[in-house]
Design a protein around this motif. Structure first.
Motif, PDB file in Angstrom:
ATOM      1  N   THR A 195       0.840  -1.206   0.000  1.00  0.00           N
ATOM      2  CA  THR A 195       0.000   0.000   0.000  1.00  0.00           C
ATOM      3  C   THR A 195       0.871   1.250   0.000  1.00  0.00           C
ATOM      4  OG1 THR A 195      -1.652  -1.190   1.281  1.00  0.00           O
ATOM      5  CG2 THR A 195      -1.889   1.196   1.194  1.00  0.00           C
ATOM      6  N   ILE A 196       0.488   2.168  -0.869  1.00  0.00           N
ATOM      7  CA  ILE A 196       1.172   3.466  -0.939  1.00  0.00           C
ATOM      8  C   ILE A 196       0.139   4.522  -0.571  1.00  0.00           C
ATOM      9  CG2 ILE A 196       2.002   5.202  -2.593  1.00  0.00           C
ATOM     10  CD1 ILE A 196       3.236   2.972  -4.213  1.00  0.00           C
ATOM     11  N   THR A 197       0.573   5.550   0.164  1.00  0.00           N
ATOM     12  CA  THR A 197      -0.290   6.717   0.346  1.00  0.00           C
ATOM     13  C   THR A 197       0.469   7.941  -0.143  1.00  0.00           C
ATOM     14  OG1 THR A 197      -1.643   5.867   2.133  1.00  0.00           O
ATOM     15  CG2 THR A 197      -1.311   8.248   2.111  1.00  0.00           C
ATOM     16  N   CYS A 198      -0.247   8.791  -0.873  1.00  0.00           N
ATOM     17  CA  CYS A 198       0.367  10.036  -1.327  1.00  0.00           C
ATOM     18  C   CYS A 198      -0.377  11.200  -0.678  1.00  0.00           C
ATOM     19  CB  CYS A 198       0.273  10.130  -2.847  1.00  0.00           C
ATOM     20  SG  CYS A 198       0.851  11.712  -3.484  1.00  0.00           S
ATOM     21  N   ILE A 199       0.360  12.048   0.018  1.00  0.00           N
ATOM     22  CA  ILE A 199      -0.251  13.230   0.636  1.00  0.00           C
ATOM     23  C   ILE A 199      -0.164  14.372  -0.376  1.00  0.00           C
ATOM     24  CG2 ILE A 199      -0.190  14.819   2.590  1.00  0.00           C
ATOM     25  CD1 ILE A 199       1.233  12.673   4.210  1.00  0.00           C
TER      26      ILE A 199
ATOM     27  N   LEU B  33      11.554   1.332  -3.936  1.00  0.00           N
ATOM     28  CA  LEU B  33      10.961   2.295  -4.876  1.00  0.00           C
ATOM     29  C   LEU B  33      11.372   1.967  -6.318  1.00  0.00           C
ATOM     30  CD1 LEU B  33       9.165   4.731  -5.213  1.00  0.00           C
ATOM     31  CD2 LEU B  33      11.064   6.221  -4.581  1.00  0.00           C
ATOM     32  N   VAL B  34      12.609   1.511  -6.491  1.00  0.00           N
ATOM     33  CA  VAL B  34      13.043   1.069  -7.830  1.00  0.00           C
ATOM     34  C   VAL B  34      12.094  -0.025  -8.322  1.00  0.00           C
ATOM     35  CG1 VAL B  34      14.855  -0.183  -9.101  1.00  0.00           C
ATOM     36  CG2 VAL B  34      15.497   1.679  -7.537  1.00  0.00           C
ATOM     37  N   ASP B  35      11.754  -0.966  -7.448  1.00  0.00           N
ATOM     38  CA  ASP B  35      10.900  -2.095  -7.854  1.00  0.00           C
ATOM     39  C   ASP B  35       9.536  -1.608  -8.349  1.00  0.00           C
ATOM     40  OD1 ASP B  35      12.886  -3.846  -7.187  1.00  0.00           O
ATOM     41  OD2 ASP B  35      12.055  -4.372  -5.212  1.00  0.00           O
ATOM     42  N   ILE B  36       9.049  -0.524  -7.772  1.00  0.00           N
ATOM     43  CA  ILE B  36       7.749   0.006  -8.221  1.00  0.00           C
ATOM     44  C   ILE B  36       7.881   0.558  -9.641  1.00  0.00           C
ATOM     45  CG2 ILE B  36       6.065   1.860  -7.812  1.00  0.00           C
ATOM     46  CD1 ILE B  36       6.543   1.328  -4.794  1.00  0.00           C
ATOM     47  N   TYR B  37       8.855   1.446  -9.839  1.00  0.00           N
ATOM     48  CA  TYR B  37       9.005   2.042 -11.178  1.00  0.00           C
ATOM     49  C   TYR B  37       9.384   0.997 -12.229  1.00  0.00           C
ATOM     50  CZ  TYR B  37       8.521   6.783  -9.357  1.00  0.00           C
ATOM     51  OH  TYR B  37       8.027   7.936  -8.794  1.00  0.00           O
ATOM     52  N   ALA B  38      10.117  -0.047 -11.784  1.00  0.00           N
ATOM     53  CA  ALA B  38      10.582  -1.055 -12.748  1.00  0.00           C
ATOM     54  C   ALA B  38       9.411  -1.822 -13.378  1.00  0.00           C
ATOM     55  CB  ALA B  38      11.544  -2.016 -12.065  1.00  0.00           C
ATOM     56  N   HIS B  39       8.194  -1.634 -12.862  1.00  0.00           N
ATOM     57  CA  HIS B  39       7.022  -2.236 -13.520  1.00  0.00           C
ATOM     58  C   HIS B  39       6.900  -1.750 -14.960  1.00  0.00           C
ATOM     59  CE1 HIS B  39       5.687  -3.409  -9.478  1.00  0.00           C
ATOM     60  NE2 HIS B  39       4.696  -4.082 -10.019  1.00  0.00           N
TER      61      HIS B  39
ATOM     62  N   ALA C  52      -0.701   3.439  -9.967  1.00  0.00           N
ATOM     63  CA  ALA C  52      -1.792   2.474  -9.762  1.00  0.00           C
ATOM     64  C   ALA C  52      -2.091   1.709 -11.049  1.00  0.00           C
ATOM     65  CB  ALA C  52      -3.040   3.200  -9.265  1.00  0.00           C
ATOM     66  N   GLN C  53      -2.054   2.428 -12.162  1.00  0.00           N
ATOM     67  CA  GLN C  53      -2.338   1.765 -13.447  1.00  0.00           C
ATOM     68  C   GLN C  53      -1.302   0.679 -13.736  1.00  0.00           C
ATOM     69  OE1 GLN C  53      -1.256   4.009 -16.938  1.00  0.00           O
ATOM     70  NE2 GLN C  53      -2.967   3.184 -18.151  1.00  0.00           N
ATOM     71  N   LYS C  54      -0.034   1.001 -13.466  1.00  0.00           N
ATOM     72  CA  LYS C  54       1.047   0.081 -13.845  1.00  0.00           C
ATOM     73  C   LYS C  54       1.325  -0.990 -12.790  1.00  0.00           C
ATOM     74  CE  LYS C  54       2.128   2.239 -17.699  1.00  0.00           C
ATOM     75  NZ  LYS C  54       1.921   1.605 -19.013  1.00  0.00           N
ATOM     76  N   CYS C  55       0.842  -0.785 -11.573  1.00  0.00           N
ATOM     77  CA  CYS C  55       1.101  -1.756 -10.494  1.00  0.00           C
ATOM     78  C   CYS C  55      -0.242  -2.176  -9.882  1.00  0.00           C
ATOM     79  CB  CYS C  55       1.977  -1.142  -9.397  1.00  0.00           C
ATOM     80  SG  CYS C  55       3.465  -0.326  -9.971  1.00  0.00           S
ATOM     81  N   PRO C  56      -1.013  -2.977 -10.600  1.00  0.00           N
ATOM     82  CA  PRO C  56      -2.369  -3.277 -10.108  1.00  0.00           C
ATOM     83  C   PRO C  56      -2.390  -3.998  -8.770  1.00  0.00           C
ATOM     84  CG  PRO C  56      -1.865  -4.487 -12.150  1.00  0.00           C
ATOM     85  CD  PRO C  56      -0.715  -3.573 -11.903  1.00  0.00           C
ATOM     86  N   GLU C  57      -1.269  -4.616  -8.378  1.00  0.00           N
ATOM     87  CA  GLU C  57      -1.261  -5.351  -7.098  1.00  0.00           C
ATOM     88  C   GLU C  57      -0.997  -4.425  -5.910  1.00  0.00           C
ATOM     89  OE1 GLU C  57       1.232  -5.037  -9.100  1.00  0.00           O
ATOM     90  OE2 GLU C  57       3.146  -5.232  -8.063  1.00  0.00           O
TER      91      GLU C  57
END
Ligand SMILES: NC(=O)C1=CN([C@@H]2O[C@H](COP(=O)(O)OP(=O)(O)OC[C@H]3O[C@@H](n4cnc5c(N)ncnc54)[C@H](O)[C@@H]3O)[C@@H](O)[C@H]2O)C=CC1
Ligand SMILES: O=C(O)[C@H]1O[C@H](OP(=O)(O)OP(=O)(O)OC[C@H]2O[C@@H](n3ccc(=O)[nH]c3=O)[C@H](O)[C@@H]2O)[C@H](O)[C@@H](O)[C@@H]1O
Length: 472
Positions: free
Chosen positions: A7-11, A198-204, A25-30
Motif C-alpha cells: 500500500t502506498i499513500t500520497c499526501i 521504490l526502484v521495484d515500483i518504477y521497474a514495472h 496504480a495503473q502500472k502496479c495493479p497489485e
C-alpha cells in the motif's frame, strides 16, 4: 531488509500527486494507492463519476483514472487512516515561494511539508518509507528525518528523494515514458533497501537503466538544477529575441540554426512572451536563496538573472502593445487569446498572461479574454492576487470587474478589438478564420503573437499589423 510494498499513500492530490499516483496504480495493479488531501472539494472532483470534472485537465488522464480508480486507486480525505495503512508515503504537497517573514519572496515555504512529516511521525504505528515527491531545497530530507526521529515514537523511518520531472500538458506521456526516474537515499544498508523498494515500483514499466539512484542531496539538488537549466534556455533565447527585434534577425531561424548543433539540441528554444508555471520561477528563486544562504553571491546573481530576463520579456511584450497603440490602451479593447501558462493545461499559476494583463490594466485597457480550458473565476482570482502583491497600488475589485470580460467563445472576444494578444499556444488558435477576424476588428488591426504560432507573412497579407516575438 527487503520491503514488500502493498500500500502506498500520497499526501497531496494536486497536479503532481494525482497524475503520478494514477499512473503508479495503473502500472502496479497489485499495489493499493491512496491519494489524500485536506481539500475536500479537490477530492470530490477526483471522485466525480463524470471524468470531465477531474480537478485538472491533462490529455490522457481521464483514461488512466477510469482504468484504476476504485480498483487499486482511491482518492480520500482520510489522511490519518491512509498514513497508518501504507508502507510507503509520498509527500506531494505544494511548496510555494514564501510570502512572509524570513526568505519572503525567495525561499520555498516548507510548512506543508513539515506538517505532513509531523503528522506521519505522530500517527504512524511503525517505521515507514517516506518519499519526497515535492520539489525541495537541498538537505530538506535532513529536516524531515529530524522531525520523524524526534516525534516518531521510536519508529525508524527511511527518507527518499524522488523528484518529479513531468511537464503539465504532457504529464501522462511523461509519466509513461520518463527520460529518467531519480531516486536519492541513504547509502547504508537500510537506505539502499528503501531505494530498492521504490526502484521495484518504477521497474514495472520503466527500463532499469533509466532509473538513476544517487545520494539524497544530489537527488534534491538535481531537481532544482534541472528546472534552472530549462528556464535558462528560455531566458537565453528570449534575450536574443530582443536583439533580433532591433537588428532584423529572426529568432526562430536562430533557434533552428543553433539547435542543429547536437551539443545544444533543438528542444526548449521556443522564444515566447516569457515562461510561466508554478515551478520555474519558484525553484530558481529557491536556488538563489540557497546560494545566498551558503554565501555564494556570484552564483546567486547568475541564476537570478534568468528570472530577471523573464520579467523583462513579459514587460517588453506589454510595453510593445502600449507603444504600438499610440502610447495608450486606455478604453481600448484588447483581446487575449489564452490565459493558461502553456497549452493543454488549465493551470494558470505564474502565467505570463497575468502580468501582461496587469500592465495593460494599469493603463486602463479593456481586456476580453478567451481560453479554452481556464474558468472565469480562476482568471479573476489570478488578477486579484497579482494586485494584492503590489504595494504601490490600492486595489478596487469593482474596477477589475468593469475592465475585464471573459468569453466562452473566441469570435466575440475578438470582435471590434483594437488588438489581439496571443498569450498561450493553444492549437485551435491556428485554425481560426483570420480573414473574418480581420474584417471585424478596428483598424489598424494589431496582432501581438506572444507564442509565434501564426504565419507572419499570411497574417500581413490578410492586412494585420502583425508582431511576433523576435521577428526583426
Ligand atoms: N505542477 C507541476 O507540474 C510540478 C510540480 N512539482 C512539485 O510538486 C509539488 C506539488 O506541486 P503541485 O502538485 O503542482 O501542487 P498543488 O498545489 O496542485 O497540489 C498540492 C496539494 O497538496 C495539498 N496539501 C497541502 N498540505 C497538505 C496536507 N498537510 N495534507 C494533505 N494535503 C495537503 C493541497 O491541498 C493541494 O491539493 C511542488 O513541490 C512542486 O514544486 C514537481 C514537478 C512538476
Ligand atoms: O518542476 C516542474 O514543475 C516542471 O517544470 C517544467 O514543466 P512545466 O512548467 O509544467 O512546463 P514546461 O513545458 O516546462 O513550460 C514552462 C513554461 O516555459 C514556456 N516555454 C517552454 C519551452 C520553450 O521553448 N519556451 C517557452 O517559453 C512554456 O510556455 C511555459 O510557460 C519542466 O519542464 C518539468 O520538467 C518540471 O517537472
Amino acid at each position: 531488509m527487503k520491503h514488500t510494498i502493498k500500500t502506498i499513500t500520497c499526501i497531496g492530490a494536486g497536479y503532481v500527486g494525482g497524475p503520478t499516483m494514477a499512473v503508479i496504480a495503473q502500472k502496479c495493479p497489485e499495489i493499493k494507492v491512496n491519494v489524500v488531501d485536506i481539500n475536500p472539494q479537490r477530492i470530490a472532483e477526483w471522485n466525480d463519476t463524470d471524468l470531465d470534472k477531474l480537478p485538472i485537465y491533462e490529455p490522457g488522464l481521464k483514461e488512466v483514472v477510469k482504468e484504476a480508480r476504485g480498483r487499486n486507486l482511491f482518492f480520500s480525505t482520510e489522511v490519518e487512516a491512509c498514513i497508518r495503512e501504507a508502507e510507503m508515503i509520498f509527500i506531494s504537497v505544494n511548496t510555494p515561494t514564501k510570502t512572509y517573514g524570513v526568505g519572503k519572496g525567495m525561499a520555498a515555504d516548507l510548512k506543508y511539508v513539515e506538517l505532513s512529516a509531523r503528522q506521519i511521525a505522530r500517527i504512524a504505528p511503525e517505521g515507514k518509507i517516506v518519499v519526497e515527491k515535492s520539489t525541495l531545497p537541498v538537505r530538506t530530507a535532513q529536516s524531515i528525518k529530524t522531525i520523524l526521529e524526534a516525534e516518531g515514537n521510536g519508529n525508524k523511518f527511511q527518507v527518499l528523494s524522488n523528484p518529479e520531472f513531468l511537464a503539465e500538458g504532457t504529464a501522462i506521456t511523461d509519466l509513461h515514458n520518463p527520460d529518467r526516474i531519480l531516486i536519492g537515499g541513504d547509502q547504508d544498508e537500510d537506505g539502499l533497501a528503501a531505494i530498492q523498494a521504490l526502484v521495484d515500483i518504477y521497474a514495472h514499466w520503466v527500463p532499469r537503466e533509466q532509473i538513476i539512484t544517487t545520494r539524497l542531496w544530489s537527488s534534491e539538488l538535481s531537481k532544482l538544477t534541472a528546472n534552472a537549466f530549462l528556464a535558462q534556455r528560455i531566458s537565453s533565447i528570449n534575450a536574443i529575441s530582443a536583439l533580433c527585434e532591433r537588428t532584423g534577425a529572426d529568432v526562430d531561424e536562430i533557434a533552428h540554426a543553433i539547435g542543429a548543433d547536437t551539443r545544444i539540441g533543438p528542444k526548449f528554444l521556443r522564444s515566447s512572451v516569457g515562461f510561466g508555471g508554478s515551478c520555474f520561477q519558484k525553484d530558481i528563486l529557491n536556488l538563489v536563496y540557497l546560494c545566498r544562504h551558503f554565501n555564494l553571491p556570484e552564483v546567486a546573481d547568475y541564476w537570478e538573472g534568468v528570472v530577471k530576463m523573464n520579467d523583462y520579456q513579459k514587460h517588453r511584450f506589454a510595453k510593445q502593445i502600449i507603444d504600438s497603440l499610440f502610447n495608450t490602451v486606455s478604453g481600448k479593447k484588447i483581446a487575449f487569446l489564452g490565459w493558461a501558462f502553456k497549452k493543454d493545461t488549465n493551470d494558470t499559476r505564474e502565467s505570463a498572461a497575468i502580468y501582461v494583463a496587469k500592465e495593460l490594466l494599469d493603463d486602463l485597457a479593456e481586456i476580453h479574454i478567451y481560453d479554452p480550458k481556464v474558468k472565469k473565476e480562476q482568471i479573476f482570482r489570478d488578477l486579484e492576487y497579482v494586485y494584492s502583491q503590489d504595494p504601490t497600488q490600492s486595489f478596487d475589485p469593482s474596477v477589475l470587474q468593469s475592465l475585464i470580460t471573459i468569453h466562452e467563445e473566441p469570435y466575440q472576444a475578438l470582435e471590434n478589438a483594437h488588438a489581439i494578444a496571443i498569450l498561450t499556444e493553444w492549437d485551435e488558435f491556428k485554425t481560426y478564420d483570420w480573414q473574418k477576424i480581420h474584417t471585424r476588428m478596428l483598424k489598424p488591426a494589431f496582432v501581438f503573437d506572444g507564442r509565434n504560432i501564426l504565419d507572419a507573412s499570411e497574417m500581413k497579407k490578410t492586412g494585420f499589423e502583425y508582431r511576433g516575438i523576435g521577428k526583426g
